[in-house]
Design a protein around this motif. Sequence first.
Motif, PDB file in Angstrom:
ATOM      1  N   LEU A 159     -15.815  25.575  30.381  1.00 34.60           N
ATOM      2  CA  LEU A 159     -15.698  24.356  29.578  1.00 34.60           C
ATOM      3  C   LEU A 159     -16.316  24.675  28.224  1.00 34.60           C
ATOM      4  O   LEU A 159     -17.514  24.978  28.139  1.00 34.60           O
ATOM      5  CB  LEU A 159     -16.427  23.196  30.246  1.00 34.60           C
ATOM      6  CG  LEU A 159     -16.404  21.851  29.499  1.00 34.60           C
ATOM      7  CD1 LEU A 159     -14.978  21.326  29.392  1.00 34.60           C
ATOM      8  CD2 LEU A 159     -17.294  20.821  30.206  1.00 34.60           C
ATOM      9  N   ILE A 160     -15.506  24.635  27.190  1.00 35.25           N
ATOM     10  CA  ILE A 160     -15.936  25.090  25.870  1.00 35.25           C
ATOM     11  C   ILE A 160     -15.538  24.056  24.818  1.00 35.25           C
ATOM     12  O   ILE A 160     -14.442  23.487  24.872  1.00 35.25           O
ATOM     13  CB  ILE A 160     -15.287  26.451  25.522  1.00 35.25           C
ATOM     14  CG1 ILE A 160     -15.695  27.497  26.568  1.00 35.25           C
ATOM     15  CG2 ILE A 160     -15.674  26.913  24.122  1.00 35.25           C
ATOM     16  CD1 ILE A 160     -14.939  28.807  26.461  1.00 35.25           C
ATOM     17  N   VAL A 161     -16.434  23.815  23.852  1.00 34.21           N
ATOM     18  CA  VAL A 161     -16.135  22.936  22.720  1.00 34.21           C
ATOM     19  C   VAL A 161     -15.930  23.811  21.486  1.00 34.21           C
ATOM     20  O   VAL A 161     -16.820  24.589  21.110  1.00 34.21           O
ATOM     21  CB  VAL A 161     -17.275  21.936  22.456  1.00 34.21           C
ATOM     22  CG1 VAL A 161     -16.935  21.060  21.251  1.00 34.21           C
ATOM     23  CG2 VAL A 161     -17.535  21.076  23.685  1.00 34.21           C
ATOM     24  N   MET A 215      -6.981   8.382  26.388  1.00 29.31           N
ATOM     25  CA  MET A 215      -8.272   7.874  25.952  1.00 29.31           C
ATOM     26  C   MET A 215      -9.338   8.801  26.514  1.00 29.31           C
ATOM     27  O   MET A 215      -9.251   9.225  27.672  1.00 29.31           O
ATOM     28  CB  MET A 215      -8.483   6.446  26.437  1.00 29.31           C
ATOM     29  CG  MET A 215      -7.485   5.444  25.875  1.00 29.31           C
ATOM     30  SD  MET A 215      -7.399   5.464  24.056  1.00 29.31           S
ATOM     31  CE  MET A 215      -9.074   4.909  23.635  1.00 29.31           C
ATOM     32  N   PRO A 216     -10.321   9.159  25.722  1.00 31.82           N
ATOM     33  CA  PRO A 216     -11.321  10.130  26.173  1.00 31.82           C
ATOM     34  C   PRO A 216     -12.238   9.582  27.261  1.00 31.82           C
ATOM     35  O   PRO A 216     -12.527   8.387  27.306  1.00 31.82           O
ATOM     36  CB  PRO A 216     -12.104  10.437  24.901  1.00 31.82           C
ATOM     37  CG  PRO A 216     -11.989   9.178  24.100  1.00 31.82           C
ATOM     38  CD  PRO A 216     -10.595   8.665  24.367  1.00 31.82           C
ATOM     39  N   ARG A 217     -12.662  10.472  28.146  1.00 32.84           N
ATOM     40  CA  ARG A 217     -13.670  10.121  29.133  1.00 32.84           C
ATOM     41  C   ARG A 217     -15.026  10.066  28.436  1.00 32.84           C
ATOM     42  O   ARG A 217     -15.187  10.592  27.333  1.00 32.84           O
ATOM     43  CB  ARG A 217     -13.681  11.167  30.246  1.00 32.84           C
ATOM     44  CG  ARG A 217     -12.324  11.334  30.924  1.00 32.84           C
ATOM     45  CD  ARG A 217     -12.212  12.656  31.634  1.00 32.84           C
ATOM     46  NE  ARG A 217     -10.878  12.862  32.211  1.00 32.84           N
ATOM     47  CZ  ARG A 217     -10.436  14.017  32.673  1.00 32.84           C
ATOM     48  NH1 ARG A 217     -11.213  15.090  32.638  1.00 32.84           N
ATOM     49  NH2 ARG A 217      -9.219  14.116  33.178  1.00 32.84           N
ATOM     50  N   GLU A 220     -16.382  13.364  27.394  1.00 33.87           N
ATOM     51  CA  GLU A 220     -15.599  13.957  26.319  1.00 33.87           C
ATOM     52  C   GLU A 220     -15.976  13.337  24.972  1.00 33.87           C
ATOM     53  O   GLU A 220     -16.010  14.037  23.949  1.00 33.87           O
ATOM     54  CB  GLU A 220     -14.110  13.781  26.602  1.00 33.87           C
ATOM     55  CG  GLU A 220     -13.616  14.621  27.777  1.00 33.87           C
ATOM     56  CD  GLU A 220     -12.189  14.310  28.189  1.00 33.87           C
ATOM     57  OE1 GLU A 220     -11.548  15.204  28.776  1.00 33.87           O
ATOM     58  OE2 GLU A 220     -11.726  13.169  27.938  1.00 33.87           O
ATOM     59  N   CYS A 221     -16.255  12.031  24.976  1.00 35.94           N
ATOM     60  CA  CYS A 221     -16.708  11.365  23.748  1.00 35.94           C
ATOM     61  C   CYS A 221     -17.983  12.013  23.215  1.00 35.94           C
ATOM     62  O   CYS A 221     -18.130  12.241  22.004  1.00 35.94           O
ATOM     63  CB  CYS A 221     -16.959   9.880  23.994  1.00 35.94           C
ATOM     64  SG  CYS A 221     -15.476   8.923  24.350  1.00 35.94           S
ATOM     65  N   LYS A 222     -18.906  12.315  24.119  1.00 37.09           N
ATOM     66  CA  LYS A 222     -20.176  12.924  23.695  1.00 37.09           C
ATOM     67  C   LYS A 222     -19.956  14.310  23.121  1.00 37.09           C
ATOM     68  O   LYS A 222     -20.531  14.674  22.088  1.00 37.09           O
ATOM     69  CB  LYS A 222     -21.139  12.979  24.884  1.00 37.09           C
ATOM     70  CG  LYS A 222     -21.600  11.618  25.364  1.00 37.09           C
ATOM     71  CD  LYS A 222     -22.517  11.727  26.579  1.00 37.09           C
ATOM     72  CE  LYS A 222     -22.947  10.362  27.075  1.00 37.09           C
ATOM     73  NZ  LYS A 222     -23.819  10.454  28.281  1.00 37.09           N
ATOM     74  N   LEU A 223     -19.113  15.109  23.776  1.00 37.96           N
ATOM     75  CA  LEU A 223     -18.884  16.476  23.307  1.00 37.96           C
ATOM     76  C   LEU A 223     -18.118  16.505  21.984  1.00 37.96           C
ATOM     77  O   LEU A 223     -18.371  17.364  21.128  1.00 37.96           O
ATOM     78  CB  LEU A 223     -18.124  17.279  24.359  1.00 37.96           C
ATOM     79  CG  LEU A 223     -18.880  17.575  25.667  1.00 37.96           C
ATOM     80  CD1 LEU A 223     -18.004  18.379  26.621  1.00 37.96           C
ATOM     81  CD2 LEU A 223     -20.170  18.352  25.379  1.00 37.96           C
TER      82      LEU A 223
END
Length: 270
Positions: A159-161, A215-217, A220-223
Motif C-alpha cells: 500500500l503506497i501513497v 467516494m473515498p473511504r 483513504e481521505c487521511k492518506l
Amino acid sequence: MQEKSLFVGQIPSMQKEWAMKGPGEMKREFSGNDTAPLYAGVKQMILDRIHSGEWPPKHRVPSENELVVELGVSKMTANRALRELASEGELVRIQGVGSFVAERKGYSALFEVRNIAEEIAERGNAHEAEVIVLARETASPEVADALELEIGGPVFHSLIVHSENGVPVQIEDRFVNPSAAPSYLEQDFSSLTPNAYLTAAAPLSGSEHVVEAAMPRSWECKLLMILKTEPCLAIRRRTWSGKKVVSTARLVYPGHRYRLEARSGRMFDE
C-alpha cells in the motif's frame, strides 16, 4: 487538519489584495455586466483573475464574507459562485481554511500501464512515495479470485501513497502473485515503484482495466488529505505475464487533482 499543510505560507492578506486593486475597483468590474445573474458575475470576476495568471495555483481567493462586503452581494450569491467554481475544478475549498485556486490537474494514461514516477517527471515535477504496507498476507476470496490463486494462499501486499510536489495524487493498493515476483517484499518502494520492478521481474503481456467513480473511504481521505465528500477516480487493474496473473491493484486518485486520458486510432493532419 493535515490539509492545511498544503497551503502553509500561501495565504496573503486580503486587505492588501483589496488595497492593491484600489477602492471599489473589484465592485466596478463586477458591476460591468448587468445582464448576467449575480452569482455568474462573481464567478466570471474570479475566473478572469485565474485565467490571466493574476491569481496563480494555491492562491487564496476572497471568502464569502469578503465578497459580500466588497461586492455588495448576498452571502447566498457568494456561496453559490464559490461552490460552483469548486465543482468545476477551478477552486479547492478546505473547510475552516478557505478557497484556493486549483492546480492544473496531473494526468495518467488510462489504458497504458505506465510508471507514475515517470509521468510526474515528464511534467517537470518531483515524485515521492510513502510505503504504508509491505507484507506477506493470506489471500482473501476476492484477491484469490483476481490473482487466480487458492483462497488462503500466500500473497504479497503493498500500500503506497504517491505524491507530486508533496501533494498526494494516488493510492496504490496492490496484491502480487509471489510466484511471479518472489523478491517483491525485498524492494525499497520509496525509491523504486512497483511498476518498474514488476515490469523487469515479469514482463507485461496483457492488462485489464475497470474505471469507476468512487467516494473515498475514511482511511483513504487521511492518506490523500482530502475531505470525505471529495469524489475520486478509481482504477482496478490486473496485469499478466504470459498466462500468469502477476498483480491486481486498486489505484485511487482525488478527482480535483487528476484526470485520466485515453486515445485510440491514428491521428491525421488536415
